[in-house]
Write a protein that holds these residues in place. Sequence first.
Motif, short mmCIF file in Angstrom:
data_model
loop_
_atom_site.label_atom_id
_atom_site.label_comp_id
_atom_site.label_asym_id
_atom_site.label_seq_id
_atom_site.Cartn_x
_atom_site.Cartn_y
_atom_site.Cartn_z
N VAL A 220 51.87 38.41 40.07
CA VAL A 220 51.32 39.75 39.90
C VAL A 220 52.25 40.73 40.61
N ALA A 221 52.72 41.73 39.87
CA ALA A 221 53.66 42.69 40.46
C ALA A 221 52.98 43.48 41.58
N PRO A 222 53.63 43.64 42.72
CA PRO A 222 53.02 44.43 43.80
C PRO A 222 52.96 45.90 43.44
N ASP A 223 52.16 46.64 44.19
CA ASP A 223 52.04 48.06 43.90
C ASP A 223 53.25 48.82 44.44
N ALA A 224 53.18 50.15 44.37
CA ALA A 224 54.34 50.98 44.67
C ALA A 224 54.54 51.24 46.16
N ARG A 225 53.69 50.69 47.02
CA ARG A 225 53.90 50.90 48.45
C ARG A 225 55.20 50.25 48.89
N PRO A 226 55.86 50.80 49.91
CA PRO A 226 57.09 50.16 50.40
C PRO A 226 56.81 48.74 50.88
N ALA A 227 57.78 47.86 50.70
CA ALA A 227 57.61 46.45 51.06
C ALA A 227 57.22 46.26 52.53
N PRO A 228 57.81 47.00 53.49
CA PRO A 228 57.37 46.81 54.88
C PRO A 228 55.91 47.17 55.10
N VAL A 229 55.40 48.18 54.38
CA VAL A 229 54.00 48.57 54.51
C VAL A 229 53.10 47.47 53.98
N ARG A 230 53.48 46.90 52.83
CA ARG A 230 52.69 45.81 52.27
C ARG A 230 52.69 44.60 53.18
N ALA A 231 53.85 44.31 53.78
CA ALA A 231 53.95 43.12 54.63
C ALA A 231 53.06 43.22 55.85
N ARG A 232 52.83 44.44 56.32
CA ARG A 232 51.98 44.61 57.50
C ARG A 232 50.49 44.71 57.16
N ALA A 233 50.17 44.82 55.86
CA ALA A 233 48.77 44.95 55.46
C ALA A 233 48.05 43.62 55.66
N ALA A 234 46.81 43.70 56.09
CA ALA A 234 46.03 42.49 56.36
C ALA A 234 44.69 42.59 55.64
N GLY A 235 44.12 41.43 55.37
CA GLY A 235 42.79 41.38 54.78
C GLY A 235 42.80 41.48 53.28
N ASN A 236 41.60 41.56 52.71
CA ASN A 236 41.40 41.60 51.27
C ASN A 236 40.68 42.87 50.88
N GLY A 237 40.94 43.33 49.67
CA GLY A 237 40.15 44.37 49.02
C GLY A 237 39.31 43.75 47.93
N MET A 238 38.26 44.44 47.52
CA MET A 238 37.34 43.86 46.55
C MET A 238 36.71 44.96 45.72
N LEU A 239 36.49 44.69 44.44
CA LEU A 239 35.80 45.62 43.56
C LEU A 239 34.88 44.81 42.65
N GLN A 240 33.63 45.28 42.49
CA GLN A 240 32.64 44.59 41.68
C GLN A 240 32.29 45.41 40.45
N ALA A 241 32.00 44.73 39.36
CA ALA A 241 31.65 45.40 38.11
C ALA A 241 30.48 44.68 37.46
N ASP A 242 29.57 45.48 36.92
CA ASP A 242 28.41 44.96 36.17
C ASP A 242 28.70 45.22 34.69
N LEU A 243 28.96 44.17 33.91
CA LEU A 243 29.42 44.30 32.53
C LEU A 243 28.48 43.56 31.59
N PRO A 244 28.47 43.94 30.33
CA PRO A 244 27.77 43.09 29.35
C PRO A 244 28.53 41.80 29.14
N GLY A 435 20.43 37.62 34.07
CA GLY A 435 19.69 38.59 33.28
C GLY A 435 20.47 39.16 32.12
N GLY A 436 21.36 38.39 31.53
CA GLY A 436 22.12 38.87 30.38
C GLY A 436 23.27 39.78 30.73
N ARG A 437 23.62 39.89 32.02
CA ARG A 437 24.74 40.72 32.44
C ARG A 437 25.79 39.84 33.11
N LEU A 438 27.04 40.27 33.00
CA LEU A 438 28.16 39.56 33.61
C LEU A 438 28.57 40.32 34.87
#
Length: 569
Positions: A220-244, A435-438
């Motif tokens: 997965v291609a990394p985002d546009a942040r500079p590589a040193p900034v990404r290397a120092r980033a810690a933890g996870n991000g998360m997004l949830q979606a309720d879909l049919p 309940g019929g939702r994903l």
Amino acid sequence: MTVPRTDAGRGKPAPPGGGLIPFPAVDEVSRHCLSADEPESVHLEVHLPGRLDPARLRDAFGQALLAHPRVLVREVPGRGHRRSYAWELTGEPDGDPVDFAGRGPGALARARARALADCPPLTVSPPMRLDVVEAVGGTAAPEPPDDIRPAGTGTVLLLTAHHTALDAPSALRVLATTAERYSGTPARPIPGRIRPDRPDPAPGGSGGTGRALRTRPVRVAPDARPAPVRARAAGNGMLQADLPVPRRAAPAGSVPPWTVNDQLLAAAALTVGRWNASRGRPPGPVRITMPVDDRPRGTEMPMGNGTRLVEVAMAAEDPRDTDLLLGERPDPAAVARLLRTTARRTRDLKATRGSPWGAGAGLLTVPLLPVGIRGVLTRGARRAAAPWTSTVLVTNLGRVPYGLDFGDGGRATAVWFSAPARMPRGLSVAAASTGGRLHVTLRWSRALLGDAAGADLAGLFREALSAVSLAPPPHSAPAAPALFPDLAPARSDGPARPDGPAPSDGPQTEPDATAGAVDGAVDGEADARAPAARDRARSPGGPHPRDTPRPDTAPGAAHPTRDHRERPS
């Protein structure tokens, strides 16, 4: 950075009727590779329409732990010269694993952030905790109709488990037992999973063509942040979606040729391909790690890490399909061919039995050398194999087989969960249906993507899932290239509500899939809204429509009112 060892648990009394369980290969490999920057946590959310009595819930959860004694374990302390790790059965919790996190709009966000950043310790039994959040003002979603719930009420049960000890199906089974004890209803028989019989081994360990197996999978291609900034980033991000639940078209009188699980795999592959194309990366084979769970799901379900991991090669059999799949609107016929190929590969892999992580993990965990030396070798092998690691993890619980009925607290209206997203993979997609939702969760490593980039990637996944839902069945005309309207980003002018039937405790005949179709009214709206949906379509990686919520990445910043399911944690 490896998590330091601790002597916690030393000197504690022997458990009643306890014993020692050597670490299985999966647990040991996970233990060797623990990192403080990316906790190995499994997060599971159950949303209820009503309130729960704290004392009854604490008692019910304690009874559920006693009903599954394999959950009541802690790591036996020791030094690096020992030959193996071991779990110690404690027979009872070392402390109170239930925490009432309070109420208010920020309580759920704080509980989610804690689930992603703070793993329960392995040295305390059980290696899980239950955060109880009382939702106010519509923070728990999707919500039931107003005529069946008191205004402004709702409860979220957020269970966090250490993935070295437990997986998501085990955590869900514990919550199902908790619901049975809380409501006083006896457990109902849960049907087993349906697996196709295949006496011969699957072609290749990854269920793919030889060309795909000999080629390194794309990252997965990394985002546009500079590589040193990404290397120092810690933890996870998360997004949830309720879909049919995506539609699965089939000729009249026949079964759909692919499952919802196959559609999720294809959507993940399309998402990665379009994301990388928008960032100038050349196309390449996508390999997806897919957990397969063969355990029974009733009260006799073995606890622990019971899934086996298989890899599915998602490269199209016809190289000419690559351009058709990665265009602004994927070609429906090419998507159908990819789905048919994926369905064939996953059927083979599910029918083939094997070790959870293959022969390599078994070799690394043979107790001939001390665990300290084996840990160094395992971490070195992991770094060496990083370029060959799969592109993304996709795990699907399918239709939740438990009623999750908490009596006066109501039945579960949504079940979300997430799996770790450690580098070098850095991305996981998790799905369950109620309940019929994903209910889909994207979780990413912040060393790979920031929260804004994660929201863009989630938008691409919505579009990809829409595309696979429009794939025509064999011997039928291609579907119109319109986006499925319910997969468009949710607006912030009101909460989404679940559609479809209530979750069923009866027999489930569909193997590893969620509900087979969406309401007919929704299907009818698709054609009517197709022109507007096409106008909202965008090129891969481009800007989102204005109604797509974007995360506020500034710590402590004030967030505008929005649907919490579209907000990265």
